[in-house]
Design an enzyme around this catalytic site. Structure first.
Site, PDB file in Angstrom:
ATOM      1  CG  HIS A 274      -2.158  -0.782   0.745  1.00  0.00           C
ATOM      2  ND1 HIS A 274      -2.270  -2.308   1.108  1.00  0.00           N
ATOM      3  CD2 HIS A 274      -3.458  -0.733   0.039  1.00  0.00           C
ATOM      4  CE1 HIS A 274      -3.326  -2.901   0.460  1.00  0.00           C
ATOM      5  NE2 HIS A 274      -4.011  -1.946  -0.125  1.00  0.00           N
ATOM      6  CB  CYS A 589     -10.605  -0.650  -8.771  1.00  0.00           C
ATOM      7  SG  CYS A 589     -10.689  -1.842  -7.550  1.00  0.00           S
TER       8      CYS A 589
HETATM    9  C1  PEP Z   1      -6.842  -4.719  -5.030  1.00  0.00           C
HETATM   10  O1  PEP Z   1      -6.282  -5.578  -4.373  1.00  0.00           O
HETATM   11  O2  PEP Z   1      -6.563  -4.753  -6.478  1.00  0.00           O
HETATM   12  C2  PEP Z   1      -7.491  -3.294  -4.550  1.00  0.00           C
HETATM   13  C3  PEP Z   1      -7.597  -2.501  -5.277  1.00  0.00           C
HETATM   14  O3  PEP Z   1      -7.515  -3.307  -3.255  1.00  0.00           O
HETATM   15  P1  PEP Z   1      -6.107  -2.855  -2.456  1.00  0.00           P
HETATM   16  O4  PEP Z   1      -5.053  -2.547  -3.073  1.00  0.00           O
HETATM   17  O5  PEP Z   1      -6.574  -1.843  -1.340  1.00  0.00           O
HETATM   18  O6  PEP Z   1      -6.035  -4.253  -1.558  1.00  0.00           O
END
Ligand code: PEP
Ligand code: MG
Length: 672
Positions: A274, A589
C-alpha cells in the site's frame, strides 16, 4: 564437485602460485544467490579420498547460507573494490520516475527491542544524557503540538499532549533515575522502565488505559532516538530529498511536504504494497526492497531511477546529465498528455472506455478534484481509521464521506468498506498473525465486528442524502455467505437511516452494492452473485498475490509477483466474460488498470471501465485515444498465446513502440 584426486580430473589446470600442490581431494560447492554464482566454496585434503555425503551436504548448506550473507554485503556496497566509489543499489521499481537529490534516512523509529542490557561507569554523565534526551523530546512535542493545532488534527494533537504529560510523570521519572543510579545506561533504563509500565497498562481492565501501553512504548522510542547523540540531523526541508527508510507508511509520507519529497527508497515492501500504491498516487518516484546501510547513503547525492529500480549513490557528472535529460523528456510527456485531460475517452475507432479515480490512500482529508474522470471507482476508507487513535465516530465518518461525495457531485462514487489487516494494521487494535494477508482482513474483520461495519455503512448512507451518488463496495469477499451476511447488515442500516432521514422530510436513495473480485474463490462463484450484488470491481493487486501465492509486500519474491502472468490474465478474461454474460457492470480498480500496458490488455480483454490513481488518468486516456480497438484486440489475442510474463511484456513493448507510444513504457517500469 567431489573428486578424490583433483589433479587427475580432465578439467584440472595447474596454477603454481596458489600452493595447492600438496592437496589431492577436492570438494567444491557453488555459492549461488537467486540464480547468480557469487563464488565457490572449496575444501581440499592431502589424502586422496572421496568426501562422504554428510560432508557434501554440510558444504552445500554452508554455501547457501553464505550466499545470503555475501549478497547482502554486496548490495550494501561492502565488496572491498566498491568502497569509496559510486554505489549502485537495486530494488523493485514501485512508482515510475527519476529523482536527483540527496538521500535522507529516516531513523526516527528505533526499536526498543534492539536495546540490550548495559551498564555505565559514570552515573553523573549518564543522568545528564537522560536529562538532555527528555528535554529534546519535550521540545519536540511542544513543537508538534503547535503544528497540529493549526491543522485542526485534534486526535494527533491529543497524542502529543499525552506524551508531554507522560514525560513529566513523577513516577516514570523516579523509576528512570533509580535505574541510572544503579548503573544502568540511559538506554537500558528507558527500555526497562517503559516496558514495565507498558506491561502494567496492558494488564488493565479499562480498554482506554490498555491502549495506552503502545503510547508508552512510542514515547520510549523517542527517548532512545534522542539518546543517540550521533543521530542524523533533522530533515533539512530547504531542498527536496530522497527519503530512505526501513518501511514507508502513510503517516510518514503525510509528515513531509510533497514538494520536498523527490523520491522514496524502502528496504521493505514491494510493487503493490500500500505504501507503493500511495507513492504512485502522489507521483513520487519510488523503489522498494533496496538493501542499504543508512550510514553509507545518508546525506549522499544520488539518482533514483524508479523505472529500472536503481539507486545510484555518488553518480558521476555524466550519469547525472543523462538522467536530467530523461527528466526533461518526462516533463514534456506529462504536459503533452495533460492538455487532453478533459472529455470522454474513446479509442480511435470509437469505443468508449470509462476512466475512474482511485482515491483515499493519501492522508489528505480533502480529495482533490480531477475533472478528467467519470467518477470515483474506488474510495479506500482505511486512512481515517489508520491515522487515529481509536475508531472514528459515526459523525466524524459522515462528515468525511460527505466531503468526498460532494466533491464528485453528479458522478458515481464507489466507497469501499473498511479493508484493514494485511499490511494495514490498526495501531489501536493489535492483531498478531503469522500470515496477515491470509488472515483477519477486510470483510472478515468487519463481519466479526458488526458494530463497526454498521456505523460505517450508516455514516456512508447519511453522507449520501441529497447527493445520491453513493455506491458501496465490499472487499475480500470469498464466498456467497459473506455477501449475504453483509447485505443483511446493509439493509438494516438502510432501514435505520431511511427512518431518520424521512423524519427530516428527505429521502434516502438505495446505493448500488458491489463486491471486489480479488479472492480467487469468488471467480468460480460469479454466477451466484447476481441477485445479491449490482456490480463487480476487480482488485488485481490481491487477485495476483492470491493466484500466484506470492506476498505482494515481500521484497524477496517481488520478481514472482506479476499481474502479467498468463494465469492472472486468464482469470481476468474469465471474470469479464462471466460478468458480460450476466449483464453485470464490471470495473478494474487494481493497479493494473492505471499501468499503460495493463490498460491496453484490459481493454483487449473486453473491460470498458478502469479505475486508477490521479497521476495515471491523463496518461491512460492519451494512450487509449491513440489506439484502435482493432489493434488492441489483435495484440491481446497474441499475448493470450504466450506462456510467460516476460514474453507478454516484450510483445506489449514492441506494440507501444510501433504506435509511437514508447515514452510510456520505459524499461523496468512495473506497476502490475
Ligand atoms: C486490489 O486488491 O487490487 C485493490 C484495489 O485493493 P487494495 O490494493 O486496497 O487491496
Ligand atoms: Mg485488495
Amino acid at each position: 564437485m567431489n573428486v578424490a584426486n583433483a589433479s587427475l580430473h580432465e578439467s584440472f589446470k595447474h596454477f603454481p602460485d596458489i600452493g595447492e600442490d600438496n592437496f589431492c581431494s577436492f570438494l567444491g560447492a557453488p555459492i549461488i544467490y537467486r540464480k547468480e554464482i557469487l563464488g565457490v566454496l572449496v575444501v581440499q585434503q592431502r589424502v586422496a579420498r572421496q568426501f562422504d555425503e554428510g560432508e557434501e551436504s554440510f558444504l552445500v548448506t554452508l554455501a547457501a547460507q553464505l550466499a545470503m550473507v555475501l549478497a547482502h554485503a554486496r548490495a550494501q556496497g561492502l565488496w572491498p573494490d566498491k568502497q569509496g566509489q559510486s554505489l549502485q543499489l537495486k530494488g523493485a521499481p514501485a512508482s515510475p520516475g527519476i529523482a536527483i537529490a540527496r538521500v535522507w534516512c529516516d531513523n526516527s523509529q528505533p526499536k526498543l527491542e534492539d536495546v540490550a542490557p548495559s551498564s555505565c561507569l559514570n552515573i553523573a554523565s549518564e543522568r545528564d544524557r537522560l536529562e538532555a534526551a527528555i528535554e529534546k523530546a519535550s521540545a519536540e512535542f511542544r513543537q508538534l503540538r503547535k503544528r497540529f493545532d493549526s491543522d485542526l488534527q485534534q486526535d494527533t494533537l491529543a497524542i502529543f499532549e499525552l506524551f508531554s504529560h507522560l514525560l513529566h510523570d513523577p513516577l516514570l521519572r523516579k523509576e528512570l533515575d533509580a535505574k541510572v543510579d544503579s548503573r544502568s545506561t540511559a538506554e537500558w533504563a528507558v527500555r526497562d522502565t517503559v516496558e514495565t509500565f507498558a506491561r502494567q497498562f496492558a494488564r488493565m481492565e479499562d480498554d482506554y488505559l490498555k491502549e495506552r501501553a503502545s503510547d508508552i512504548r512510542e514515547l520510549g522510542q523517542r527517548l532512545i532516538y534522542f539518546l543517540d547523540e550521533k543521530h542524523y540531523d533533522q530533515l533539512d526541508l530547504n531542498e527536496p530529498v530522497i527519503l530512505a527508510a526501513r518501511e514507508i507508511n502513510a503517516a510518514m509520507l503525510a509528515s513531509i511536504p510533497r514538494d520536498k519529497l523527490a523520491g522514496i527508497v524502502a528496504q521493505e515492501g514491494a510493487v503493490n504494497s500500500h505504501a507503493a500504491i500511495l507513492a504512485r498516487a502522489l507521483g513520487i518516484p519510488s523503489v522498494m526492497g533496496v538493501e542499504f546501510r543508512p550510514n553509507m547513503v545518508m546525506g549522499q547525492q544520488a539518482v533514483l531511477d524508479a523505472y529500472s529500480g536503481q539507486l545510484l549513490i555518488k553518480p558521476n557528472a555524466h550519469v547525472v546529465a543523462e538522467y536530467e535529460e530523461l527528466q526533461r523528456e518526462e516533463d514534456t510527456l506529462t504536459s503533452q498528455v495533460e492538455k487532453t485531460l478533459a472529455g470522454k475517452t474513446r479509442t480511435s475507432d470509437g469505443t468508449a472506455i470509462e476512466v475512474h479515480l482511485n482515491a483515499g490512500l493519501s492522508a489528505d482529508s480533502s480529495i482533490a478534484i480531477n475533472d478528467g474522470v467519470d467518477g470515483v471507482g474506488l474510495y479506500r476508507t482505511e486512512v481515517p481509521f489508520l491515522l487515529q487513535r481509536s475508531f472514528p465516530s459515526e459523525d466524524e465518518q459522515t462528515h468525511h464521506y460527505r466531503s468526498i461525495l460532494e466533491t464528485y457531485q453528479g458522478k458515481p462514487v464507489v466507497m469501499r468498506t473498511l479493508d484493514i489487516g494485511g499490511d494495514k494494521p490498526l495501531p489501536y487494535l493489535a492483531i498478531e498473525e503469522d500470515n496477515p494477508f491470509l488472515g483477519w482482513r477486510g470483510i472478515r474483520f468487519t463481519l466479526d465486528h458488526p458494530e463497526i461495519f454498521l456505523i460505517q455503512i450508516r455514516a456512508m448512507l447519511r453522507a449520501s442524502v441529497g447527493l445520491d451518488n453513493l455506491d458501496i463496495l465490499l472487499p475480500m469477499i470469498s464466498g456467497i455467505g459473506e455477501l449475504r451476511e453483509a447485505r443483511a447488515l446493509i439493509d438494516r442500516a438502510f432501514d435505520e437511516v431511511s427512518e431518520l432521514v424521512e423524519g427530516q422530510g428527505k429521502t434516502l436513495k438505495r446505493p448500488r452494492i458491489g463486491i471486489m473480485v480479488e479472492v480467487p474463490s469468488i471467480v468460480y462463484q460469479l454466477d451466484r452473485v447476481k441477485p445479491l450484488a449490482d456490480f463487480l470491481s476487480v482488485g488485481t493487486n490481491d487477485l495476483t498475490q492470491y493466484l500466484l501465492a506470492v506476498d505482494r509486500n515481500n521484497a524477496r519474491v517481488a520478481d514472482v509477483y506479476d499481474s502479467f502472468h498468463p494465469a492472472v490474465l486468464s482469470a481476468l478474461q474469465t471474470v469479464q466474460q462471466m460478468a458480460s454474460r450476466q449483464g453485470m457492470p464490471v470495473c478494474v480498480c487494481g493497479e493494473l488498470a492505471g499501468d499503460p500496458m495493463g490498460s491496453v490488455v484490459l481493454t483487449g480483454l473486453g473491460y470498458r471501465a478502469l479505475s486508477m490513481n490521479t497521476r495515471s488518468v491523463a496518461r491512460i486516456k492519451f494512450i487509449l485515444r491513440h489506439l484502435s480497438l482493432e489493434d488492441v484486440n489483435a495484440v491481446v489475442s497474441d499475448i493470450m498465446q504466450c506462456d510467460s510474463p516476460g514474453d507478454i511484456r516484450a510483445l506489449l513493448v514492441s506494440f507501444f513502440n510501433r504506435h509511437t507510444l514508447s515514452g510510456f513504457v520505459r524499461a523496468g517500469a512495473r506497476t502490475g
